[in-house]
Scaffold this motif. Structure first.
Motif, PDB file in Angstrom:
ATOM      1  N   VAL A   1       0.843  -1.204   0.000  1.00  0.00           N
ATOM      2  CA  VAL A   1       0.000   0.000   0.000  1.00  0.00           C
ATOM      3  C   VAL A   1       0.879   1.254   0.000  1.00  0.00           C
ATOM      4  N   PHE A   2       0.527   2.219  -0.822  1.00  0.00           N
ATOM      5  CA  PHE A   2       1.190   3.532  -0.818  1.00  0.00           C
ATOM      6  C   PHE A   2       0.229   4.538  -0.199  1.00  0.00           C
ATOM      7  N   LEU A   3       0.620   5.066   0.948  1.00  0.00           N
ATOM      8  CA  LEU A   3      -0.238   6.010   1.691  1.00  0.00           C
ATOM      9  C   LEU A   3       0.258   7.434   1.463  1.00  0.00           C
ATOM     10  N   LEU A   4      -0.618   8.268   0.952  1.00  0.00           N
ATOM     11  CA  LEU A   4      -0.258   9.678   0.722  1.00  0.00           C
ATOM     12  C   LEU A   4      -1.070  10.579   1.627  1.00  0.00           C
ATOM     13  N   MET A   5      -0.379  11.363   2.446  1.00  0.00           N
ATOM     14  CA  MET A   5      -1.068  12.424   3.181  1.00  0.00           C
ATOM     15  C   MET A   5      -0.747  13.716   2.440  1.00  0.00           C
TER      16      MET A   5
ATOM     17  N   ARG B   1      -9.161  19.230  -0.654  1.00  0.00           N
ATOM     18  CA  ARG B   1     -10.294  20.091  -0.390  1.00  0.00           C
ATOM     19  C   ARG B   1     -10.672  19.965   1.080  1.00  0.00           C
ATOM     20  N   GLY B   2     -11.381  20.959   1.584  1.00  0.00           N
ATOM     21  CA  GLY B   2     -11.717  20.986   2.999  1.00  0.00           C
ATOM     22  C   GLY B   2     -12.342  19.722   3.538  1.00  0.00           C
ATOM     23  N   ASP B   3     -13.203  19.076   2.760  1.00  0.00           N
ATOM     24  CA  ASP B   3     -13.849  17.886   3.291  1.00  0.00           C
ATOM     25  C   ASP B   3     -12.992  16.636   3.110  1.00  0.00           C
ATOM     26  N   GLY B   4     -11.863  16.804   2.419  1.00  0.00           N
ATOM     27  CA  GLY B   4     -10.947  15.681   2.310  1.00  0.00           C
ATOM     28  C   GLY B   4     -11.395  14.606   1.347  1.00  0.00           C
ATOM     29  N   LEU B   5     -12.439  14.835   0.618  1.00  0.00           N
ATOM     30  CA  LEU B   5     -12.983  13.764  -0.198  1.00  0.00           C
ATOM     31  C   LEU B   5     -12.706  13.948  -1.676  1.00  0.00           C
ATOM     32  N   SER B   6     -12.126  15.076  -2.053  1.00  0.00           N
ATOM     33  CA  SER B   6     -11.991  15.351  -3.476  1.00  0.00           C
ATOM     34  C   SER B   6     -11.225  14.247  -4.190  1.00  0.00           C
ATOM     35  N   ALA B   7     -10.281  13.671  -3.516  1.00  0.00           N
ATOM     36  CA  ALA B   7      -9.471  12.655  -4.177  1.00  0.00           C
ATOM     37  C   ALA B   7     -10.295  11.464  -4.629  1.00  0.00           C
ATOM     38  N   THR B   8     -11.377  11.218  -3.953  1.00  0.00           N
ATOM     39  CA  THR B   8     -12.173  10.048  -4.345  1.00  0.00           C
ATOM     40  C   THR B   8     -12.889  10.307  -5.665  1.00  0.00           C
ATOM     41  N   ASP B   9     -12.912  11.566  -6.112  1.00  0.00           N
ATOM     42  CA  ASP B   9     -13.587  11.881  -7.368  1.00  0.00           C
ATOM     43  C   ASP B   9     -12.653  11.781  -8.561  1.00  0.00           C
ATOM     44  N   ASP B  10     -11.367  11.777  -8.328  1.00  0.00           N
ATOM     45  CA  ASP B  10     -10.418  11.873  -9.428  1.00  0.00           C
ATOM     46  C   ASP B  10      -9.216  10.965  -9.155  1.00  0.00           C
ATOM     47  N   PHE B  11      -9.079   9.946  -9.977  1.00  0.00           N
ATOM     48  CA  PHE B  11      -8.011   8.974  -9.737  1.00  0.00           C
ATOM     49  C   PHE B  11      -6.853   9.116 -10.710  1.00  0.00           C
ATOM     50  N   SER B  12      -6.801  10.258 -11.391  1.00  0.00           N
ATOM     51  CA  SER B  12      -5.712  10.393 -12.349  1.00  0.00           C
ATOM     52  C   SER B  12      -4.947  11.691 -12.140  1.00  0.00           C
ATOM     53  N   GLN B  13      -4.910  12.144 -10.882  1.00  0.00           N
ATOM     54  CA  GLN B  13      -4.167  13.378 -10.619  1.00  0.00           C
ATOM     55  C   GLN B  13      -2.671  13.112 -10.645  1.00  0.00           C
ATOM     56  N   GLU B  14      -1.906  14.155 -10.981  1.00  0.00           N
ATOM     57  CA  GLU B  14      -0.448  14.025 -10.902  1.00  0.00           C
ATOM     58  C   GLU B  14      -0.044  13.729  -9.467  1.00  0.00           C
ATOM     59  N   ARG B  15      -0.671  14.409  -8.515  1.00  0.00           N
ATOM     60  CA  ARG B  15      -0.256  14.266  -7.121  1.00  0.00           C
ATOM     61  C   ARG B  15      -0.633  12.902  -6.544  1.00  0.00           C
ATOM     62  N   TRP B  16      -1.730  12.385  -6.993  1.00  0.00           N
ATOM     63  CA  TRP B  16      -2.193  11.080  -6.480  1.00  0.00           C
ATOM     64  C   TRP B  16      -2.756  10.259  -7.640  1.00  0.00           C
TER      65      TRP B  16
ATOM     66  N   VAL C   1       4.145   8.272   1.669  1.00  0.00           N
ATOM     67  CA  VAL C   1       4.637   9.256   0.694  1.00  0.00           C
ATOM     68  C   VAL C   1       4.149  10.637   1.126  1.00  0.00           C
ATOM     69  N   GLY C   2       4.981  11.645   0.954  1.00  0.00           N
ATOM     70  CA  GLY C   2       4.517  12.994   1.277  1.00  0.00           C
ATOM     71  C   GLY C   2       5.362  14.029   0.564  1.00  0.00           C
ATOM     72  N   HIS C   3       4.697  15.085   0.126  1.00  0.00           N
ATOM     73  CA  HIS C   3       5.398  16.150  -0.582  1.00  0.00           C
ATOM     74  C   HIS C   3       5.597  17.361   0.316  1.00  0.00           C
ATOM     75  N   SER C   4       6.820  17.853   0.348  1.00  0.00           N
ATOM     76  CA  SER C   4       7.133  19.100   1.033  1.00  0.00           C
ATOM     77  C   SER C   4       6.807  19.021   2.526  1.00  0.00           C
ATOM     78  N   ARG C   5       5.813  19.778   3.013  1.00  0.00           N
ATOM     79  CA  ARG C   5       5.482  19.611   4.436  1.00  0.00           C
ATOM     80  C   ARG C   5       5.015  18.179   4.681  1.00  0.00           C
ATOM     81  N   GLY C   6       4.381  17.603   3.664  1.00  0.00           N
ATOM     82  CA  GLY C   6       3.981  16.192   3.749  1.00  0.00           C
ATOM     83  C   GLY C   6       5.207  15.275   3.743  1.00  0.00           C
TER      84      GLY C   6
END
Ligand code: GTR
Length: 409
Positions: free
Chosen positions: A133-137, A141-156, A235-240
């Motif tokens: 498993v690769f865990l990204l923090m 978006r404020g509700d934290g759910l935006s990622a579930t809408d888009d699975f092809s982002q550069e960041r995730w 996995v984490g970027h910058s502050r992450g």
């Protein structure tokens, strides 16, 4: 033939040969170690650390304590482990054209001063059993759910991760604790775990809270049949990226840490003159809530006389896998300082009979150094997390035997 022309030509040729020789000699010669870097393999009592036992019983605990007391802060007993966190799967649906399943999970911490809840998404290949498993923090978006809408982002790029047979988690860090200096570590998880009046210069701060959140997700992953609990990457970027390093340092269940352009207070060495890179005075002025108060009070403007440095932090991850990566235009994060951390932390891996970072000099752009248990790459481009980085992290994991679920017909 004109005699003078022949001479000039000869000289030019000789000079070119000499330069070529110099250039290749320079290429081969390892750069000098930055001066004054605090010794990794010497205990505070001055003893050289020569065995795994001395490392694990004396030196490693000393270093961990040093980072707790001086940079990330000490967590209160109320969050000492994951006992008080419960999890509920809020929804479950097929995604990526039926190739994967996405679960939205709600975690609730019940602490002495109240409750705090946050959510994360877990995406695994459909039918997966026991996959890494690769865990990204990350940001979101404020509700934290935006990622579930888009699975092809550069960041995730969850689609790419699933295509290699791995599972992945996305969590929005601010759902745990706000990234807001005016909040001063009193909102989010802090409000449930401690009374504001109990805080002092060594109290935990936001990066520590985020890292704690990563560990709670790892508690949950440990109980999922889809996940291989012995192969979890954070996995984490910058502050992450600073958060990923601290998660790996404090939680031995993390098998691979991927620190992406974590820079100052992350993977960048302090004892190195990189004038255009971030330094402790700036970072603790702009983001005081990330660190314990003592970090600024004791070390702002004192990088070159600090008794510890960030290669010690990286060494806490040994003998597990570590990737540090930079970007060519991200001068603020100090790529060379990040490379030096990978290099100077390597003796910790050698104690275990493994190789750390094998390369002896800073690489060309987009030429990953992945031969040991510590990898490094500097990608062409800016401060960001992109598919190229993800692909290198997964290559590195596969080199070390991580196998995803084979593709289905
Ligand atoms: C920068 C900051 C860095 C880094 C980064 C980020 O502005 O100075 O230390 O953490 O932000 O998180 O994107």
């Amino acid at each position: 033939m004109d005699y003078r022309y022949g001479c000039v030509k000869g000289l030019v040729f000789a000079a070119a040969v000499a330069c070529g020789v110099c250039a290749s000699a320079a290429k081969k010669k390892a750069p000098p170690v930055p001066s004054g870097v605090p010794e990794l393999m010497k205990t505070s009592g001055g003893r050289t650390v020569a065995t795994v036992d001395e490392w694990e019983k004396i030196r490693r605990p000393e270093i961990l304590k040093c980072f707790e007391e001086n940079e990330f802060g000490i967590r209160p007993d109320s969050v000492a482990d994951g006992r008080d966190v419960s999890f509920t799967v809020v929804s479950e649906k097929e995604v990526l054209g039926g190739r994967a399943v996405c679960k939205l999970v709600k975690a609730v911490y019940a602490g002495p001063y109240g409750k705090h809840g946050w959510q994360f998404s877990f995406v695994a290949p459909k039918g997966a059993r026991n996959v890494p498993v690769f865990l990204l923090m990350d940001v979101g978006r404020g509700d934290g759910l935006s990622a579930t809408d888009d699975f092809s982002q550069e960041r995730w790029p969850a689609g790419d991760i699933v295509a290699r047979g791995f599972a992945t988690v996305y969590v929005f860090k601010e759902a745990l604790a706000p990234d807001d200096k005016s909040a001063r570590c009193v909102k989010g998880i802090f409000s449930a775990a401690e009374s504001p009046g109990s805080r002092n210069g060594k109290s935990w701060a936001t990066i520590s809270a985020w890292a704690w959140g990563n560990s709670r997700i790892i508690d949950w992953l440990g109980k999922q049949p889809e996940a291989d609990a012995s192969r979890i990457a954070v996995v984490g970027h910058s502050r992450g990226g600073k958060t990923a390093l601290w998660t790996g340092a404090t939680d031995p269940r993390v098998a691979l840490v991927c620190s992406v352009q974590s820079g100052c207070a992350g993977a960048k060495l302090n004892h190195i003159a990189l004038p255009r890179s971030e330094h402790i005075e700036a970072i603790t002025r702009n983001f005081p809530h990330w660190f314990c108060g003592d970090y600024r009070a004791k070390y702002a403007g004192k990088e070159f006389s600090m008794p510890f440095d960030q290669h010690w932090l990286a060494a806490l991850i040994a003998p597990r896998l570590l990737v540090i990566s930079s970007a060519t235009e991200d001068v603020w994060a100090g790529p060379r300082g990040e490379w030096w951390t990978a290099r100077l932390a390597s003796p910790a891996w050698e104690l275990y009979g493994r190789k750390g970072l094998v390369a002896e000099s800073f690489p060309r752009a987009d030429s990953p150094q992945q031969d040991g248990s510590v990898a490094y790459h500097v990608r062409t481009g800016r401060h960001s997390l992109v598919r190229y980085d993800w692909a290198r992290y997964m290559d590195f994991a596969e080199k070390h035997g991580w196998k995803g679920m084979p593709p289905r017909d």
